[in-house]
Each structure stands twice: as structure tokens, then as C-alpha cells.
Design a protein around this motif. Structure first.
Motif: not given
Length: 435
Positions: A72-78
Motif C-alpha cells: 500500500f505504501r508503494r502504491l501511495v508513493a506512485i
């Protein structure tokens, strides 16, 4: 604000308050652009909120999930890098950004996780907070404005309460009127439905009555037409009967007159003026043999004597004669030969002749060249020629001489019983052959 401390035995990361607030704001902003399938279940209910409300209400849930859910953090970062492409690329590539806000850089580093992300977070924690500058006059002025705003707020609140009370009272009145209007509408709708049903029923009754009236009218018209036809037929029949009775009477009278004249000539009677009363007292005088009885029945001359009778009517059983005279000829040829011979007989003796043929043998309309003075009759369907002959004899008035030519014994017996004279077909055939 405290510095960043990472516990070796725990996955949780403690962020400075400004960095934490900025991380939550960026993550909440990205949450609204992500599909529901990429959002963890505890956060899905916040996705539809406004960004500010989303960041405020989801903070207690969003922070721990960012710290523990790597995907989820990586998706938010994108999503964050899509919204902040330049600064995000600089943070990801470890490019120094001295002009950027340290808290903004630390928040992006926390989400994107470059190799030096922890150092960037630590740098943001070491930035000293700007000392607030106290301005007593500004504070006093702001305090006065705050008090004034609070007073105005209380007044506005009081007015709003009064307006709300009025609105509530008006709302109650409107609700009551609305309920009354709904009740009246419901009553009117019910009454309208009843009236509509009654109108439909009345229309059906009217249609039924109209249909019944039209049926009765058609029946009456048909009855009137039938009665008019019966009246017309009765008038025509009465006229025909009167005319027929007159013809029968005139024919009988002519027959009697001619018979009387012939009998007077035959008996050489003196004129009526010579009769004296004493003549009625005379004894029995010899009677003369009736005319037509002087020759035997098979003598052709008997037919001549009968045809000499006044107003004699000769009725010929057509096929009985033709099948005796020309049995091998076709029926149409038989009929035409007989009619031609009868026409010659009429031309010689000036008598009334009727030829009767059986209509049961006909396959269609018959084209005949009937000679003048010869009446032709075909028996109708279901009726024999013998019966038509009997009808012709019955139609004549009593006293008129009728001669029927037929070798049928039954026909001969029946017409003799009705007062006519019967002759065999051979008698007529011999007479016609003589010409």
C-alpha cells in the motif's frame, strides 16, 4: 517535536510531527485517486470523503497501515510522485534540494523510501522551530477582534436559533397542511377512482344498451323488410290470382259459349225464341254421342276430334312421347323434333299446347327454339314431370277440355280422375307423322 528513533525490535517508525502530518496529508490525497481494490479494507470508507476530512478522520488508521503495509505504501508513493514529479524524482535520485521544505522532503522520502530516506527524516527532525515573535499590540488587537467575533457569533447564533424556531414552527404548520393536503388528495384520488369506475361501468352499460338497441333495430328492420316482401308477394299473388281467376273465368266462358255454339250447330237447335213452354213437357229424346267419343282411343282421328273441341288444351308428356318415337336419338334431338312437330300442329289447329319434360336429366341450361304457340315446361328440382302434368290439369277450370298425351298408366289414371282426357303416346306420334 522529537527526533526520529528507530527501534531495532519494532517495525514502527516514529516521525516528527510536521513530517507525520505531511505524510498523512499526501497519503490522504493519494487515497482519493486509487481504485478501491488497491485500498486496504479499513481505509475504503474514507476514500469518498473530501481530502481535508479524509486526512483528519483517517489519521489514526492511515499512519499504522502506511508503516506496516509495504504494498500500500508503494502504491501511495506512485500516486504522490505523479502529483509531485520534480521533487519526487529528486528525492528518489538522492539529489539535494536545499530550497525545498525539509518536512516535505522527509515526507516524500518516507513514502518513496530511497536509500537515504532515514537520513532525510532525521534532518527534518533536527531543523529548529522558528521562535514565535510576540506582538502585544497585535495580540491585543486580535483579542478584541476575537471577542467582537465571539459577540457577533453569539448574536448570530441567537438570531439563527430564533429563525430556526420560526422555521421549525413553520415546518410543523407546513407538515400539518401537507398531511391535510395529502389526505384531501388521497380522498380526491379515491373519489376520482370511484367516479372513473362508475363512468367506465356506465360506458359499458351504455355500450351494451346501444348494442342491444342496434340488434333490436336490425331485427325490426329485417322484420319490416320481411313483412314488406310478404306484403308485396301477397299483393302480387292476389293480383295474379285475380288475373288468373279472370282468365279462368273468361276461358271457361269462352269454352261454354263455343261448346254451346258447337252443340247448337251439331244438334241443329232452333233459335231460343222458338222455344215454347210445351216443349219442356216432351218425353225422353235420344241423346247424341259426345264429341270425341265416336272413335276408339288408339285411333288418330280421335285426337283430331278432341282437338276440334273449343278452347282445348293439349298437354304432352315430352320424354314419354320422344322415347317412344325416337328412342335411339339424343335427348336434345328428341326434344327439338317433338317441338317442331307440335309447332306444325299448332299452326294447323290453333290450339294451346304445353310440352312437359323431366328436369332431372338436365346438366345445365337448355337452349331451345320453341315454336310459336308451344309452351315448354321442365320439372323443377325434386319434382317429376308427371307431377307438373297433374298441376297443369288442376290449374284448368272445371269444364275446359284438357287432353293429356302419355303412355304412363299412373299418369293417365290420375288425370282422368281430375276430368281430363288421356291418350297414348302412339296416338300423337301417328297424328304427327301424318302431318
Amino acid at each position: 517535536m522529537s527526533e526520529v528513533a528507530a527501534d531495532a525490535g519494532s517495525n514502527a517508525t516514529i516521525l516528527p510531527e510536521p513530517v507525520r502530518q505531511r505524510v498523512l496529508a499526501l497519503a490522504a490525497q493519494a487515497l482519493g485517486a486509487m481504485p478501491a481494490t488497491d485500498i486496504p479494507a479499513p481505509l475504503r470508507r474514507f476514500a469518498s470523503f473530501a481530502p481535508a476530512k479524509r486526512a483528519k478522520l483517517s489519521a489514526s488508521v492511515l499512519g499504522p497501515i502506511l508503516d506496516t503495509d509495504e504494498r500500500f505504501r508503494r502504491l501511495v508513493a506512485i500516486e504522490v510522485r505523479r502529483e509531485h514529479p520534480e521533487l519526487g524524482d529528486a528525492v528518489a535520485d538522492a539529489v539535494p534540494t536545499p530550497a525545498a521544505d525539509p518536512a516535505e522532503v522527509a515526507a516524500l522520502a518516507y513514502l518513496i523510501r530511497p536509500e537515504d530516506w532515514q537520513a532525510r527524516v532525521a534532518e527534518a527532525a533536527q531543523v529548529p522551530k522558528a521562535a514565535p515573535k510576540a506582538d502585544d499590540e497585535a495580540i491585543a488587537r486580535l483579542g478584541e477582534q476575537l471577542d467582537q467575533a465571539r459577540t457577533e457569533t453569539r448574536q448570530i447564533r441567537e438570531r439563527l436559533r430564533e429563525q430556526l424556531a420560526e422555521v421549525k414552527a413553520e415546518n410543523v404548520t407546513l407538515r400539518r397542511k401537507l398531511n391535510e393536503a395529502r389526505q384531501r388528495i388521497a380522498g380526491l384520488q379515491s373519489d376520482l377512482a370511484d367516479r372513473t369506475a362508475a363512468a367506465d361501468t356506465a360506458d359499458e352499460r351504455v355500450d351494451a344498451a346501444r348494442a342491444e338497441s342496434e340488434r333490436e333495430l336490425r331485427k325490426l328492420r329485417a322484420r319490416i323488410t320481411e313483412l314488406e316482401a310478404v306484403e308485396h308477394a301477397a299483393r302480387r299473388t292476389a293480383g295474379q290470382e285475380r288475373e288468373f281467376a279472370s282468365v279462368r273465368t273468361r276461358l271457361l266462358l269462352d269454352t261454354v259459349i263455343e261448346a254451346a255454339s258447337g252443340l247448337r250447330r251439331e244438334l241443329a237447335l232452333p233459335p231460343g225464341g222458338d222455344l215454347r213452354p210445351a216443349d219442356t213437357v216432351a218425353g225422353v229424346e235420344p241423346s247424341a254421342e259426345p264429341v270425341g267419343r265416336s272413335a276408339p282411343d288408339d285411333d288418330p282421328s280421335l285426337l283430331d276430334e278432341l282437338l276440334a273441341l273449343p278452347q282445348v288444351h293439349l298437354v304432352v308428356d315430352g320424354y314419354n312421347v320422344t322415347k317412344t318415337a325416337w328412342p335411339s336419338a339424343p335427348l336434345h334431338s328428341q326434344r327439338q323434333r317433338l317441338l317442331t312437330a307440335l309447332g306444325a300442329l299448332v299452326a294447323q289447329r290453333r290450339i294451346e299446347v304445353t310440352a312437359v319434360f323431366d328436369g332431372a336429366t338436365l346438366s345445365g341450361p337448355v337452349q331451345l327454339n320453341a315454336p310459336r304457340g308451344v309452351r315448354i315446361r321442365f320439372s323443377p328440382a325434386g319434382v317429376t314431370a308427371d307431377e307438373v302434368i297433374r298441376q297443369l290439369v288442376r290449374a284448368e277450370p272445371p269444364g275446359r277440355p284438357v287432353v293429356v298425351v302419355s303412355s304412363d298408366r299412373e299418369v293417365a289414371d290420375s288425370i282422368v280422375a281430375m276430368g281430363a282426357r288421356a291418350l297414348a303416346a302412339s296416338t300423337l306420334i301417328t297424328r304427327l307423322a301424318r302431318g
